[in-house]
Write a protein that holds these residues in place. Sequence first.
Motif, PDB file in Angstrom:
ATOM      1  N   VAL A 173     -14.169 -49.550 -29.191  1.00 45.97           N
ATOM      2  CA  VAL A 173     -13.689 -50.873 -29.577  1.00 45.97           C
ATOM      3  C   VAL A 173     -14.032 -51.115 -31.042  1.00 45.97           C
ATOM      4  CG1 VAL A 173     -13.888 -53.339 -29.147  1.00 45.97           C
ATOM      5  CG2 VAL A 173     -13.933 -51.746 -27.228  1.00 45.97           C
ATOM      6  N   ASP A 174     -13.026 -51.507 -31.837  1.00 47.62           N
ATOM      7  CA  ASP A 174     -13.292 -51.819 -33.235  1.00 47.62           C
ATOM      8  C   ASP A 174     -12.811 -53.217 -33.622  1.00 47.62           C
ATOM      9  OD1 ASP A 174     -10.553 -51.483 -33.198  1.00 47.62           O
ATOM     10  OD2 ASP A 174     -10.494 -50.539 -35.182  1.00 47.62           O
ATOM     11  N   GLY A 175     -12.389 -53.999 -32.667  1.00 49.01           N
ATOM     12  CA  GLY A 175     -11.933 -55.356 -32.991  1.00 49.01           C
ATOM     13  C   GLY A 175     -11.435 -56.074 -31.758  1.00 49.01           C
ATOM     14  N   MET A 176     -10.983 -57.305 -31.970  1.00 52.65           N
ATOM     15  CA  MET A 176     -10.505 -58.129 -30.866  1.00 52.65           C
ATOM     16  C   MET A 176      -9.175 -58.776 -31.255  1.00 52.65           C
ATOM     17  SD  MET A 176     -12.822 -57.869 -28.544  1.00 52.65           S
ATOM     18  CE  MET A 176     -12.272 -59.157 -27.461  1.00 52.65           C
ATOM     19  N   MET A 177      -8.275 -58.854 -30.291  1.00 50.72           N
ATOM     20  CA  MET A 177      -7.028 -59.613 -30.445  1.00 50.72           C
ATOM     21  C   MET A 177      -7.170 -60.903 -29.647  1.00 50.72           C
ATOM     22  SD  MET A 177      -4.087 -56.695 -30.144  1.00 50.72           S
ATOM     23  CE  MET A 177      -2.833 -57.877 -30.628  1.00 50.72           C
ATOM     24  N   VAL A 178      -6.882 -62.027 -30.294  1.00 47.13           N
ATOM     25  CA  VAL A 178      -7.066 -63.351 -29.697  1.00 47.13           C
ATOM     26  C   VAL A 178      -5.709 -64.017 -29.529  1.00 47.13           C
ATOM     27  CG1 VAL A 178      -8.137 -65.616 -29.952  1.00 47.13           C
ATOM     28  CG2 VAL A 178      -9.342 -63.565 -30.739  1.00 47.13           C
ATOM     29  N   PHE A 179      -5.412 -64.455 -28.289  1.00 46.36           N
ATOM     30  CA  PHE A 179      -4.213 -65.241 -27.991  1.00 46.36           C
ATOM     31  C   PHE A 179      -4.686 -66.571 -27.385  1.00 46.36           C
ATOM     32  CE2 PHE A 179      -3.063 -60.823 -27.656  1.00 46.36           C
ATOM     33  CZ  PHE A 179      -1.850 -60.739 -28.334  1.00 46.36           C
ATOM     34  N   ALA A 180      -4.107 -67.667 -27.819  1.00 48.30           N
ATOM     35  CA  ALA A 180      -4.514 -68.977 -27.264  1.00 48.30           C
ATOM     36  C   ALA A 180      -3.333 -69.939 -27.271  1.00 48.30           C
ATOM     37  CB  ALA A 180      -5.676 -69.563 -28.063  1.00 48.30           C
ATOM     38  N   PHE A 181      -3.256 -70.757 -26.220  1.00 47.32           N
ATOM     39  CA  PHE A 181      -2.246 -71.815 -26.099  1.00 47.32           C
ATOM     40  C   PHE A 181      -2.972 -73.129 -25.853  1.00 47.32           C
ATOM     41  CE2 PHE A 181       0.368 -68.165 -25.185  1.00 47.32           C
ATOM     42  CZ  PHE A 181       1.612 -68.507 -25.681  1.00 47.32           C
ATOM     43  N   GLU A 182      -2.535 -74.175 -26.571  1.00 51.27           N
ATOM     44  CA  GLU A 182      -3.115 -75.497 -26.301  1.00 51.27           C
ATOM     45  C   GLU A 182      -2.468 -76.092 -25.052  1.00 51.27           C
ATOM     46  OE1 GLU A 182      -3.976 -79.870 -28.349  1.00 51.27           O
ATOM     47  OE2 GLU A 182      -2.839 -78.359 -29.426  1.00 51.27           O
ATOM     48  N   VAL A 183      -3.288 -76.551 -24.131  1.00 53.95           N
ATOM     49  CA  VAL A 183      -2.796 -77.105 -22.860  1.00 53.95           C
ATOM     50  C   VAL A 183      -3.286 -78.529 -22.667  1.00 53.95           C
ATOM     51  CG1 VAL A 183      -2.587 -74.854 -21.758  1.00 53.95           C
ATOM     52  CG2 VAL A 183      -4.765 -76.076 -21.639  1.00 53.95           C
ATOM     53  N   THR A 184      -3.642 -79.218 -23.773  1.00 55.65           N
ATOM     54  CA  THR A 184      -4.148 -80.590 -23.642  1.00 55.65           C
ATOM     55  C   THR A 184      -3.121 -81.487 -22.973  1.00 55.65           C
ATOM     56  OG1 THR A 184      -5.415 -80.254 -25.674  1.00 55.65           O
ATOM     57  CG2 THR A 184      -5.159 -82.528 -24.898  1.00 55.65           C
ATOM     58  N   ASP A 185      -1.867 -81.417 -23.459  1.00 58.64           N
ATOM     59  CA  ASP A 185      -0.831 -82.284 -22.881  1.00 58.64           C
ATOM     60  C   ASP A 185      -0.590 -81.943 -21.412  1.00 58.64           C
ATOM     61  OD1 ASP A 185      -0.583 -83.489 -25.309  1.00 58.64           O
ATOM     62  OD2 ASP A 185       1.141 -82.310 -25.947  1.00 58.64           O
ATOM     63  N   GLN A 186      -0.549 -80.631 -21.084  1.00 60.58           N
ATOM     64  CA  GLN A 186      -0.320 -80.249 -19.689  1.00 60.58           C
ATOM     65  C   GLN A 186      -1.454 -80.720 -18.789  1.00 60.58           C
ATOM     66  OE1 GLN A 186       0.116 -78.484 -22.393  1.00 60.58           O
ATOM     67  NE2 GLN A 186       1.385 -76.660 -22.119  1.00 60.58           N
ATOM     68  N   LEU A 187      -2.715 -80.608 -19.290  1.00 59.49           N
ATOM     69  CA  LEU A 187      -3.863 -81.047 -18.497  1.00 59.49           C
ATOM     70  C   LEU A 187      -3.802 -82.544 -18.252  1.00 59.49           C
ATOM     71  CD1 LEU A 187      -6.595 -80.406 -17.187  1.00 59.49           C
ATOM     72  CD2 LEU A 187      -7.671 -80.761 -19.422  1.00 59.49           C
TER      73      LEU A 187
END
Length: 850
Positions: free
Chosen positions: A458-472
Motif C-alpha cells: 500500500v502506498d496511498g489511499m483513494m477517498v470517495f465521499a457523498f454528502e447525505v445531510t439532506d437525505q438524512l
Amino acid sequence: MVLVICLLLTAASTALFSLTTRAGDRTRFENITRTVQERIASHLNADEALLRGTAGLFSASEHVTHEEFRIYVERLDLKRYGPGIHEIGFSQRIPAARKDLAVATQRDLGFSTFRLWPDTPPRDEYHAITYLEPAGIRSPEAMGFDMFTEPIRRAAMERAWQTGAPALSGKVMLGQEAAASGQEGFVMYVPVYEGHSLPETAQKRWQLLEGFVYSPFSATPLFSGLFTPLLQTRITFRLYDGQEPKPEALLYDSSASLEKTHARPVFTSSSQLEVAGRPWTLVFFSQPDFEQSLMATWVPSVGGIGTLMSLLVFAFARSQQNARKRAEDNEAERAWLLSRERLARAETEAQRTHLQDIFMQAPAIIAILGGPQHVFEFANTACQKVLGHRELLGKPIHEAVPDLKQHGPALLDKAYHTGKALSGREVCLPLRYTLGGRIEERYWDFFFQPRRMPDGAVDGMMVFAFEVTDQLQARQEVELSREEARRSAAQLQAITDTLPALVAYLDLAERYRFANRAYESWFGVKPEEVLGKTAAEFVGPEAYEGVKEKLQQALSGETIRYEVELQVRGGRKIYMQSNYLPDRDAQGHVRGIVVLAHDLTERRKEEEIVRNAVRLRDEFLSVASHELKTPLTPLSLKLQALARAVEHEPETPFTQKVRSHVEAGRKQLNRLSVLIGDLLDVSRISSGQMRLRWEPVDFAVLVREVVARLEPEALRAESPLNVEAPGSLMGSTDRLRFEQVVENLLTNAIKYGAGKSIQLVLKEEAGGVVLRVKDHGIGIAPEHQARIFERFERAVSERNYGGLGLGLYITRTIVELLGGTIRVQSEPGQGAAFTVDLPREPPSGTAPLS
C-alpha cells in the motif's frame, strides 16, 4: 576448382542471405503483431478502468438516481473515448420476493413499460437491467432484461462476483442489453457490493452482491476502429474467444473487409491474450502488401548472380544497392511503427487526462492521498469546494485540514496499515466548510480504498465521499411523519370505535384495511379478524352479489348511497343505510373507498310515526277547512245585509259605529276565507288532488286584473304598484291558479315592502313567460331563502307579521304543476325579488280546456 569454390561460396552466401533476411522479415512481422496485441490490451484496459470508476459511483452512494447516472455518463463523453464503450448499464440483483416492488418502483420513475424478462421459468432472484445510458441509443426493451438467464453471460457474472474483479464474457450475440442488437461481441462486468469494500470470502460476496456495472462491446466496430486500413492491408488477424482457434469461437476477422486476401501467407503466428480474466487467441497472417517488401524475395536473384561469375562485381554492387534500399525501407517501417507507438502512448495519456477531467467534474468528493502521512496528491473540484478552497496539494491531511484531526486520520491510518477498504455511512463531520467560517455539522457516506504498488504494498489511499445531510434529514422527516401517521391511525381507531356506525376502508382489491369496533357489536367479529379479508370473503358469496356492482361503481369514482335490510348478530334484522365514498390520491386517482353504515331501524320507526301524524294532521286540516268554510257564506251574507240596512239610516254616531264594525268584520271574514282557502290548497296538494284547468289566456290581461284588485290595499300600505308588461301576451295556463300566484307574490310584497314602491315585470323570454315581483322592504337572509318555500315556514317573527307560512309553499307547488320554476334574490334590508318562469303552452300530453 575455382568455379566450384565460387559456386560453393555463392551457395553459402545465398543460404546465409536467405536465413538473415527471413529472420529480419520474421522480426518485422512479430513487431507489428506485438503492436496490435498491445493496442487491443491497452484500449480494453482503459475501458475496464472506466467501468471500475462507474462501479465506484454505485459503491460510494447509498442510492444513485437515474438523473445522477445520466449526468455521470454524459460527463464521460463516451464518443470522444474512441471505439469500445458506447453505453454503460447497471444490472440490479432483485430477490423474487421484491420482484413486484422493483417493477412498481421503475414504473414510478417513468419507465411505464418496465418488466422483468424473460419471466419464465420462476427463479429465486433476478439480475435485471435498471440503468442504461446514454438514453439516445438506449432500447426501451432493454430495461428489465435478466442477463443471468443466458449461460455465457451468467458464467462471466458469476466469475466477477466470485473474484471481485472485472470479468469478460465469452462470445455472445448482443441482444436486449445493448443498442447493437444482432451483432456478435462480448460483455464486461464489474461487481458492486453492499458496504463498498470487497468482502473477504466468496460466501460474503454472494450475500452482499448488489449488482453489476456492465458494458456490451460489438466486436467488429470495436476492432475495426482501432486499426488503420493501411495496417489491415499489410497484416490481418483473427481473434478467437478461448484458448483454441475454433471456427465457432471467431470474434473478429480483420480480412473480412478486404476484397482479396492471401491464400497462402508467408508468415503466420498465434498468441494468447487475457482480458478481464477471459483468454483470447490471436492468429496473424501476412498479406501481399507486406510480403512485397520482404528481403527474402531477393534470395533467387542472389543465387543467380553467384552463378554468373562474370557479372560478380555488377551483381555485388547491385545487391549492395538493393540491400541499402531495403534497409532504408526497413528503417522507414521501423520509424512508422515507432510513430504509431508514440501515438498510442499519446492517446493513452489523453485518455488518462480525460479520466482525470471526469474525476474533477464528478459530483462526489474524490481525493488521492499518498504515503503514511496521507499527503494530498489529487483533490477534485467538489473536494476543494467542500473544504473551502484551502491549499491542499502537497500537504498532509492533518496540516491541510486540521479540523479533521479527531475524525478522519484514525480511519485512514487503519485502512493504510491493514490494507483493507473502509467505509462509513451517515457519519457526522463537524468542519469549517468555508474558510474562516463557523463549524458546521454535515453528514457523509465515505469509502477509503487502499492504493497498491505492483508488488502489492500500500502506498496511498483513494477517498470517495457523498454528502447525505439532506437525505438524512428527509428520512428523519419521513420517520416523524410515519410516527405521526401511526398516532393519527390510533386516534382514528379510538374515535371511530365510539361511533354507533360501521366504519371501514377497502382498497382497490376490495380488501379490508380498516374496521372499527362496531363490527364486533353488529356481527360478533373483532376488527382485527376483518382486516385482510375481501368483501366477498367477509359477507359471503350470496350477499356479495348484491353489493358487487355498487362497490365497483364506488371504486370507479362514484359516491354510492343505498338502504338495505340486514341480519346482524343474534339473528336480529335491522334497516341499514350504507355509504361508499371514494378516496383519491393527490393526482385524483381512486385508491380505495370509505364505508359508512348507519342503523336506520329506530329512525324508520320514528319516521313512520311522523308520517302517520302528518297524515292525521292533513286529514284534520281538510275536514276543518271544509267545516269552517260552511258558515262563512251565511255570515258574509248577514254582514252585507247589515251594511245595506245601515246605508238607508240617518247619519248618527251609532250608524258610524255600526259601519266601522261591519267593515272590520268584512276584513276579518276575507282574511279567514283566505286562510281557509290556503288550508284547503295544502290539503289538495298533500292528497294529490290539485287539478289544473288549462285554457287560452292573455297573461298581460290577467296580471293587470290582479293588480287592479290589490291596488287599494297597496295604496293603504303606501306601496304603489309599478307594472311593466306588454299590451298582450297570449298563451295557455290555468287562469285561477296563475292569478293565485300573482296575487300571493304581490300580497307578500305589500306585507313586507315597508311602505316602498313595488315593481312587477311581465315579459316573454326564450319562448316562455317571465314574471318578476320586486319590493324594497326588509329582505330575506340567505340562510332562510331555501326554506321559505316549504310548508309553515317563515323568515320573520309571527309577532310582527301574521299568516300561516303557506303562501310561498302553495305558490311554488302551483308553479311547478304549471311546468315552471320560482326563485328568489334578496339581501337583508335590500328587499326581495321573486322570479317565476312559466311555459306559454301546456306540457305535451296535456289537453287544454275547450
